[in-house]
Write an enzyme that holds these catalytic residues in place. Structure first.
Site, PDB file in Angstrom:
ATOM      1  N   GLU A  21       0.833  -1.201   0.000  1.00 36.12           N
ATOM      2  CA  GLU A  21       0.000   0.000   0.000  1.00 36.12           C
ATOM      3  C   GLU A  21       0.869   1.254   0.000  1.00 36.12           C
ATOM      4  OE1 GLU A  21      -1.313   1.960   3.450  1.00 36.12           O
ATOM      5  OE2 GLU A  21      -1.321   0.110   4.642  1.00 36.12           O
ATOM      6  N   LYS A  81      -5.403  10.463   0.785  1.00 33.67           N
ATOM      7  CA  LYS A  81      -5.691   9.106   1.224  1.00 33.67           C
ATOM      8  C   LYS A  81      -6.926   8.597   0.480  1.00 33.67           C
ATOM      9  CE  LYS A  81      -6.594   6.570   5.534  1.00 33.67           C
ATOM     10  NZ  LYS A  81      -6.766   6.729   6.997  1.00 33.67           N
ATOM     11  N   VAL A 101      -5.588   0.107   2.643  1.00 34.48           N
ATOM     12  CA  VAL A 101      -5.632  -1.352   2.539  1.00 34.48           C
ATOM     13  C   VAL A 101      -6.742  -1.770   1.572  1.00 34.48           C
ATOM     14  CG1 VAL A 101      -6.193  -3.465   3.807  1.00 34.48           C
ATOM     15  CG2 VAL A 101      -4.585  -1.813   4.776  1.00 34.48           C
ATOM     16  N   ASP A 133     -18.720   3.905  12.775  1.00 33.82           N
ATOM     17  CA  ASP A 133     -17.450   4.140  12.087  1.00 33.82           C
ATOM     18  C   ASP A 133     -16.667   2.829  11.982  1.00 33.82           C
ATOM     19  OD1 ASP A 133     -15.224   5.179  10.941  1.00 33.82           O
ATOM     20  OD2 ASP A 133     -14.786   6.653  12.498  1.00 33.82           O
ATOM     21  N   ALA A 136     -13.519   0.585   5.671  1.00 35.21           N
ATOM     22  CA  ALA A 136     -13.909  -0.146   4.455  1.00 35.21           C
ATOM     23  C   ALA A 136     -12.971  -1.309   4.178  1.00 35.21           C
ATOM     24  CB  ALA A 136     -13.920   0.805   3.263  1.00 35.21           C
ATOM     25  N   LYS A 154      -4.737  -1.946  13.965  1.00 38.40           N
ATOM     26  CA  LYS A 154      -4.126  -0.886  14.755  1.00 38.40           C
ATOM     27  C   LYS A 154      -4.752  -0.845  16.151  1.00 38.40           C
ATOM     28  CE  LYS A 154      -2.857   1.878  10.739  1.00 38.40           C
ATOM     29  NZ  LYS A 154      -3.333   0.951   9.694  1.00 38.40           N
TER      30      LYS A 154
END
Length: 298
Positions: A21, A81, A101, A133, A136, A154
């Site tokens: 990525e 992003k 990702v 939230d 994706a 994370k």
């Protein structure tokens, strides 16, 4: 898509390729070190016996595999992003984008690349019960036939809820030489993994079984914990995370801006220790991804 000639040749010959990525280059690592580290990540893939294919959008065009000029442009420019939903608008405007990702997995699969290495997977955010939230990354992997080599999700996320969503979405999770699901800076999130593998050959066996049994439409996660010597001190981690979440809330940071905000907060408040851990785990994942890709291709 514009596929780099080296990547095209490797895919045509059945040689191993690992997708990478580009958001980590533009948003996940501090400048100016990000460009050097991006080259080191590609070097780790080569050292593991595979061809690196860093994915990004340059001047509105998807690139699978970047030459040095394009890598420099993503690392030093103003690339935004980009997740899957952002790709078409950005391409229509001719902009530069660093793929998340989700977007990287999408284009890797489209190019015929099975293995993708990154740092940490996106997931369910804290407070998602109220905000809904959720990255994706999860829904994209539920319908994208790639293996993502990562150090779990994370630790700034709701790891338990993310593990539940991975199960619900049919995304298999393999622990690499571990029975515990890692959490990026931390080797153990406190949650188990259902399946353990102890070698690249065993991972390749899983990929072949997936192909044979018709479940290749779903993504797989290979959770590779950060090495013990690179792991962030847990007490420091918990203290900085609490402070960072408070700071993000006070600043009104929401959605996709939360992760880069918190990563930058960790960098400042840990004196660079979090970046050192991030670099170590990404390099480890890149090398492991290459070894898995080589075993699968072999």
């Amino acid at each position: 898509m514009r596929i780099h000639p080296e990547v095209t040749d490797a895919l045509a010959a059945g040689r191993p390729v690992v997708a990478l990525e580009s958001t980590i280059i533009s948003h996940g690592l501090p400048r100016p070190d990000n460009l050097r580290i991006a080259r080191e990540i590609e070097g780790a893939v080569r050292a593991g016996g595979a061809v690196p294919a860093t994915i990004a959008i340059v001047a509105g065009e998807v690139h699978v595999g970047l030459d040095d000029a394009a890598l420099h442009r993503v690392a030093t420019g103003a690339a935004v992003k980009v997740s899957v939903r952002d790709v078409a608008p950005l391409a229509a405007r001719g902009g530069d984008g660093a793929t998340t990702v989700a977007a990287t997995a999408h284009f890797a699969a489209a190019a015929g690349i099975t293995v993708f290495a990154t740092g940490g997977l996106g997931g369910v955010h804290r407070g998602a019960r109220d905000t809904f939230d959720e990255s994706a990354d999860l829904t994209t992997l539920s319908r994208t036939p790639v293996l993502v080599v990562c150090s779990g999700v994370k630790s700034i996320l709701d790891v338990g809820a993310t593990c539940e969503r991975l199960e619900t979405l049919g995304i298999g999770v393999l622990g690499y030489r571990t029975d515990r699901f890692p959490a990026f800076y931390l080797a153990d999130s406190g949650h188990p993994v259902g399946w353990r593998v102890d070698s690249p050959a065993q991972v390749a066996d899983v990929l072949r079984a997936r192909d044979r049994l018709g479940t290749a439409g779903y993504g797989l996660v290979l959770a590779n914990p950060v090495a013990a010597e690179a792991e962030l001190d847990r007490a420091l981690h918990d203290r900085v995370l609490a402070a960072g979440l408070t700071a993000a809330g006070a600043a009104g940071v929401r959605g996709k801006d939360v992760t880069p905000f918190l990563l930058d907060f960790f960098h400042r408040e840990t004196g660079g220790a979090s970046v050192a851990a991030n670099v170590a785990l990404v390099l480890s994942n890149a090398r492991l991804g290459a070894e898995v890709a080589a075993a699968y291709a072999g």
